[in-house]
Design an enzyme around this catalytic site. Structure first.
Site, mmCIF file in Angstrom:
data_model
loop_
_atom_site.group_PDB
_atom_site.id
_atom_site.type_symbol
_atom_site.label_atom_id
_atom_site.label_comp_id
_atom_site.label_asym_id
_atom_site.label_seq_id
_atom_site.Cartn_x
_atom_site.Cartn_y
_atom_site.Cartn_z
ATOM 1 N N ASN A 77 3.653 12.970 -6.453
ATOM 2 C CA ASN A 77 4.790 13.124 -5.665
ATOM 3 C C ASN A 77 5.227 11.371 -5.789
ATOM 4 O OD1 ASN A 77 3.604 14.579 -3.823
ATOM 5 N ND2 ASN A 77 5.950 15.530 -4.646
ATOM 6 N N ILE A 85 8.690 6.879 -4.769
ATOM 7 C CA ILE A 85 7.961 8.452 -3.641
ATOM 8 C C ILE A 85 9.359 9.675 -3.537
ATOM 9 C CG2 ILE A 85 6.881 8.867 -1.882
ATOM 10 C CD1 ILE A 85 6.781 5.296 -1.520
ATOM 11 N N CYS A 86 8.666 10.620 -4.437
ATOM 12 C CA CYS A 86 9.544 11.592 -3.865
ATOM 13 C C CYS A 86 9.208 12.430 -2.661
ATOM 14 C CB CYS A 86 9.248 12.855 -4.814
ATOM 15 S SG CYS A 86 10.236 14.135 -4.516
ATOM 16 N N LEU A 87 9.535 11.856 -1.584
ATOM 17 C CA LEU A 87 9.640 11.923 -0.642
ATOM 18 C C LEU A 87 10.725 12.526 0.466
ATOM 19 C CD1 LEU A 87 7.423 12.307 2.377
ATOM 20 C CD2 LEU A 87 7.488 10.132 2.912
#
Length: 149
Positions: A77, A85-87
């Site tokens: 991620n 950041i993939c959040l």
């Protein structure tokens, strides 16, 4: 808002955390921050320290900060080159109740529980999705040893 950031900064000055060091890049500019987070125990990131660059928008906390890893890290991620950041918390799930510290805690939690179904690093995501967790963990440990100290 600068008042909100100043309040968060004062809280951080009065408390010490074992897993997060969080401070403004320059005390005269509360819209740029640095975080050093420790890799969580029992993960391939354990014993690593990772630098994050935090850009806070002027309408914070109504809008989320932009946070990127400066330290190279192997994680599904986290984009390998840009550190993006993939959040969900930093995108669609943002709420004004979150603080910079709570976002850093969520990033530490993401290191413990990667989401291989929404990868920014396809190589890391594919290893996990294809059942090669040992391969993923081995590469993540190697990157932690090389860059996360």
């Amino acid at each position: 808002m600068a008042a909100r950031l100043m309040k968060e900064y004062k809280v951080l000055q009065n408390e010490e955390f074992e897993d997060i060091l969080l401070y403004p890049r320059d005390e005269s500019d509360l819209y740029r921050w640095v975080a050093i987070i420790k890799g969580p125990p029992d993960t391939p990131y354990e014993n690593g320290k990772f630098e994050l660059d935090i850009s806070v928008p002027t309408n914070y906390p109504l809008q989320p900060p932009t946070i990127k890893f400066v330290t190279k890290i192997f994680h599904p991620n986290i984009h390998f080159k840009t550190g993006e950041i993939c959040l969900d918390l930093l995108k669609t799930s943002w709420s004004a109740i979150y603080t910079l510290q709570s976002v850093c805690r969520s990033i530490i939690a993401l290191l413990s529980l990667p989401e291989a179904d929404s990868p920014l690093n396809c190589d890391a995501g594919n290893l996990i999705r294809n059942g090669d967790v040992k391969g993923h963990d081995s590469l993540a440990r190697m990157y932690t040893r090389l860059y996360g100290c």
